[in-house]
Structures are given as C-alpha cells and as structure tokens.
Design an enzyme around this catalytic site. Structure first.
Site, PDB file in Angstrom:
ATOM      1  N   LYS A   1      14.134   1.495  -5.046  1.00 14.90           N
ATOM      2  CA  LYS A   1      14.060   1.242  -6.497  1.00 14.90           C
ATOM      3  C   LYS A   1      15.487   1.179  -7.024  1.00 14.90           C
ATOM      4  CE  LYS A   1       9.501   1.736  -6.781  1.00 14.90           C
ATOM      5  NZ  LYS A   1       8.513   0.782  -7.247  1.00 14.90           N
TER       6      LYS A   1
ATOM      7  N   HIS B   1       0.408  -4.607   1.833  1.00 19.58           N
ATOM      8  CA  HIS B   1       0.570  -4.176   0.447  1.00 19.58           C
ATOM      9  C   HIS B   1      -0.461  -4.945  -0.383  1.00 19.58           C
ATOM     10  CE1 HIS B   1       2.137  -3.300  -3.474  1.00 19.58           C
ATOM     11  NE2 HIS B   1       2.919  -2.400  -2.954  1.00 19.58           N
TER      12      HIS B   1
HETATM   13  C1  CAP Z   1       5.051   2.605  -5.948  1.00 15.48           C
HETATM   14  C2  CAP Z   1       5.013   1.109  -5.797  1.00 15.48           C
HETATM   15  C3  CAP Z   1       3.855   0.606  -5.021  1.00 15.48           C
HETATM   16  C4  CAP Z   1       2.534   1.028  -5.572  1.00 15.48           C
HETATM   17  C5  CAP Z   1       1.430   0.144  -5.099  1.00 15.48           C
HETATM   18  C6  CAP Z   1       5.027   0.451  -7.148  1.00 15.48           C
HETATM   19  O1  CAP Z   1       6.233   2.891  -6.635  1.00 15.48           O
HETATM   20  O2  CAP Z   1       6.167   0.653  -5.164  1.00 15.48           O
HETATM   21  O3  CAP Z   1       3.969  -0.810  -5.023  1.00 15.48           O
HETATM   22  O4  CAP Z   1       2.297   2.259  -5.042  1.00 15.48           O
HETATM   23  O5  CAP Z   1       0.248   0.687  -5.561  1.00 15.48           O
HETATM   24  O6  CAP Z   1       5.681  -0.576  -7.205  1.00 15.48           O
HETATM   25  O7  CAP Z   1       4.359   0.951  -8.010  1.00 15.48           O
HETATM   26  P1  CAP Z   1       6.351   4.324  -7.316  1.00 15.48           P
HETATM   27  P2  CAP Z   1      -0.941   0.971  -4.539  1.00 15.48           P
HETATM   28  O8  CAP Z   1       6.290   5.334  -6.206  1.00 15.48           O
HETATM   29  O9  CAP Z   1       7.657   4.318  -8.025  1.00 15.48           O
HETATM   30  O10 CAP Z   1       5.169   4.446  -8.236  1.00 15.48           O
HETATM   31  O11 CAP Z   1      -0.353   1.832  -3.491  1.00 15.48           O
HETATM   32  O12 CAP Z   1      -1.989   1.650  -5.385  1.00 15.48           O
HETATM   33  O13 CAP Z   1      -1.387  -0.377  -4.037  1.00 15.48           O
HETATM   34 MG    MG Z   2       5.826  -1.390  -5.353  1.00 11.58          MG
END
Ligand code: CAP
Ligand code: MG
Length: 439
Positions: A153, A273
């Site tokens: 990030k 993903h």
């Molecule tokens: C998590 C994440 C993932 C999500 C996907 C985001 O970041 O990188 O893509 O977890 O959701 O972009 O939100 P954070 P899922 O840890 O900063 O939230 O796993 O439900 O498909």
């Molecule tokens: Mg993500």
C-alpha cells in the site's frame, strides 16, 4: 410451464449424470414458482422460452431438470447433465450456463445460486489445484500457523524502488508473504519488469537479514493471455524458484485467465483475487450467487488459494457463516455446505486467503473461527499504518500469531512485545470494534 424440464421424481444422484444446483428463486408477481423454475432450467441448458420443433430425443436427454421445490422458502433444485459442459475442464462454460442468461430473465425478481454439488464422474475432468499451501509452507519452513502476509500500500502509486522497499520492510519485520494489490500491473510510473527486478533484490536482502525464505505474489493479470504469459515467464526468469506466486484477478480478468495460469504453470501457486465478486455475492443482492458457490468453482478451476472473506471481522461485506463455509469448501476433502455434502475426491484443497480491513488484533478471531492454520492472511492498512511503520506492523502480526499459537491473551503477550502493544493501542483507537476481540 415447460414440462420437459421438470421431474419431481428424479433421483438426482443416480449414475452421477448430474451437477446439482440449488437456487433461491422469486418469480415476478403472479408467476408460479415451478413454472419459473422450469424456464430457468430450460434457459440454462437446452431450451429457450418456447419448445422448438428442432429438438431431438438426444437433445431432450440433455435438459436440465427441476427435481425439487420448496415453495415456502422459494427454493428450487436443478440437475444439470454435466455432459452439456465444454469437455476438457472448462469452468467458465459451466458458469455461462448456470449463472449466465438466467440472471437476465424478466420473469424473475430474484435468482441466487446458493450451493452446488459435483458428481465424482464429473470431477475427473477438472484440474483442481496443482501447487498448494502445503508446498508454500514447506518452502517457507513453517508448520502449524497461517502464512502471514501483506499487500503493498498505497494500492497504487509507488515507484519500483519504493514498492520494493515496502516489501523489504515487511519481510524484514518477520512477514512471510507480500502481494501486489489487485490493480498493480504494468503502470507507466512502475514498469512491471523494473519492479520485478527491484523485488528480487529486496527479497535477497530480507532473506539474508532474517535467514528466512520469503514469498511474493505478483499480479500477472493483463489485457490478453499472451501478455499474461510474458509477465509470468519474466518473473520465472528473475525470481528464485518457489519464491513467486501468480495472482490473477479471477473475476475481472476472468475464469479462463485463472485456468490458463494453472495450466501454463502447474508448479506455481495460483492466487485467485476476487475483486468485483461483490456484485454477485453480497447477501442483499437478489440476483447472484453465494461466496461458497463461487469458491467451489475457484477450486475446480485450479486456483491454489482464493480470497474467501474475513467472516464479518474485516472491512468487507460477508457473513461468518458464508465465509467460514467458503473456507471449508475450498480446503477440505469433504465439505458440507448448506444444501450439499461434497466429496472432492482427487481434487486437491485450495487455501483460503483472508484479507480486507484486518489488523494484528483481528487475526485470532478468524483463526479461532476457521479451525485450521492452512490459510494465508494479508493485512494492508492494518500493517502499514502501524505507528512504528511497516516492519513494526509485520512484527506485531507475527507476535499476534505467536500469542494465538501459545494460547496467551494478546494484552498479556503485549506486555513484553512492544510492537504488539503499540498495535493494540493504535488499532483499538482507530477501529473501535477491534476492542471486542481483545482478550
Ligand atoms: C485488502 C485488499 C484486498 C481485499 C480484497 C484491499 O487491503 O488489498 O484487495 O482484501 O477483499 O484492496 O482491500 P486492506 P477480499 O488489508 O488494506 O483492507 O479479500 O474480501 O476479496
Ligand atoms: Mg486489494
């Protein structure tokens, strides 16, 4: 009512001829449930809205069949002769039938695929996972704990050296696994080939510093499969064998992108993903399918790991029941859904990838709920926002995992683990509901 698509006396398990799906179905006002179900069965197999004179005895035998209805609960069960599916293990073809045109039918108010079941005769034709979390854990040298990861990030915007530095910081803080975020690909300010080279350098440095092996999940999703293959091959050239994982945005790049990666590189962990799945899986959607339903197809397609949700603990929508069930459907040899019990036979387990709004304090509630350590968790915001920075965020995550393994309360363990203590103080303030998980 299309009677050729109804047989309430059918034995759906006989001879392993049928894949079974249970739907929640609400017809438009004034329409009959069974009649609507027969239209869904027709449209998702051999038929259309009218009986055609060109149908033959053979084609009629390929009709999907409504074999059970529950009018009170608006549930219908449909048996699909799996011989109608593109042979050679094509998952997108199944979904094109079962959750394709039917979602557009104007005589339906709601149609949601809740669960499905595959006969062993059908499973034989599908890849399933090749490289698994067992291989990843063996490579990392870890046993009775989950793989602890992060997502770089900000989601996008770092230049190659900055990107690699975030990877280095997490790995040097003790983290095992770093992933590209789902949109990170080959952007002008972060050329794919450059960032791969920088990541290799960062990985070498972190492994030297920690004495531990590290993993990187690269997003290889691309505009076309040729480019996807180019990216995968470049990574294989630059990275150490076993140290790389291929991430595919399985919903937006597509099911065939997942299967192409699985078939091109059976020796690589394929990371599914699921960005975009919410339009189908959110509980409030009248038209769509459940997370467990979708996850079963991820396993059939051969993903090694797939995001299965945080069971209501993180930031994304998703219920504990569905997400934990999805994790079990992904991983276990035999998995019991809300409507079917699946024996996966020779199909290997696909590991849950648990991510989205998590922080070190929230590892324990998920780990307690899922009942296995064969999962990967990735925490982005919940690691890189740590007051001490990324490396401290990684250390706090590792310490939270140690506390969980030793069955020691987090607050107690934090007494002599500074990074965890800082994390508890910070995340309880920033994300107040975290407090309820603090034991
Ligand atoms: C998590 C994440 C993932 C999500 C996907 C985001 O970041 O990188 O893509 O977890 O959701 O972009 O939100 P954070 P899922 O840890 O900063 O939230 O796993 O439900 O498909
Ligand atoms: Mg993500």
């Amino acid at each position: 009512m299309q009677k050729e698509y109804i047989n309430l006396k059918l034995d759906p398990y006989k001879g392993g001829k049928y894949m079974l799906v249970v739907f929640h179905l609400v017809p438009k006002k004034g329409e009959d449930l069974l009649a609507c179900a027969s239209e869904v069965a027709a449209e998702s197999s051999t038929g259309s809205n009218l009986r055609v004179g060109t149908a033959t005895k053979f084609s009629d035998d390929l009709n999907a069949i409504v074999y059970k209805v529950n009018k009170k609960k608006n549930l219908v069960w449909i048996a699909f002769p799996w011989k109608i599916f593109d042979r050679g293990g094509n998952v997108q073809n199944i979904l094109t039938y079962v959750v394709g045109n039917v979602f557009g039918m104007s005589n339906l108010k709601a149609l949601r695929a809740l669960d499905c079941w595959f006969p062993s005769q059908m499973l034989k034709n599908y890849d399933g996972p090749s490289t698994t979390i067992m291989d990843a854990k063996k490579y990392l040298g870890i046993k009775d704990r989950p793989i602890l990861g992060t997502i770089v990030k900000p989601k996008i915007g770092l230049k190659p050296k900055e990107f690699a530095e975030v990877c280095f910081q997490f790995w040097s803080g003790g983290g095992d696994f770093v992933k590209f975020d789902e949109p990170q690909a080959d952007q002008e300010f972060c050329p794919f080939k450059e960032v791969v080279v920088e990541i290799r350098k960062a990985m070498n440095k972190a492994e030297k510093k920690t004495g531990k092996k590290k993993l990187m999940s690269f997003n290889i999703s691309a505009a076309d499969f040729m480019t996807m293959k180019e990216r995968g091959d470049f990574i294989r050239k630059k990275m150490k064998k076993g140290s790389y994982i291929f991430l595919v945005d399985g919903i937006t790049a597509g099911w065939s992108a997942v299967q192409t990666a699985r078939r091109l590189w059976p020796d690589v962990f394929i990371h599914f993903h699921r960005a975009g799945h919410g339009c189908m899986t959110r509980e409030e959607n009248p038209i769509g399918y459940t997370v467990p339903f979708m996850t079963k197809f991820g396993r059939l397609a051969g993903a090694s790991g797939m995001h299965t949700g945080t069971a209501g603990i993180g930031k994304m929508a998703g219920t504990k029941g569905e997400d934990i069930n999805a994790a079990h459907q992904a991983l276990f040899k035999k998995s019991k859904g809300d409507f079917f019990e699946q024996d996966w036979g020779r199909i290997k387990g696909m590991c849950p990838i648990v991510s989205g709004g998590l922080n070190p304090v929230l590892l324990k509630p998920y780990a307690d709920a899922v009942g296995t350590t064969d999962f990967i968790t990735t925490m982005g915001g919940g690691v890189h926002s740590h007051p001490g920075g990324t490396a401290s965020g990684a250390a706090a995550l590792l310490q939270a995992c140690e506390a969980w393994q030793k069955k020691i309360g987090l607050k107690k363990y934090a007494k002599d683990h500074e990074e965890l203590a800082q994390a508890i103080e910070f995340y309880v303030k920033k994300i107040p509901y975290t407090k309820k998980y603090l034991v």
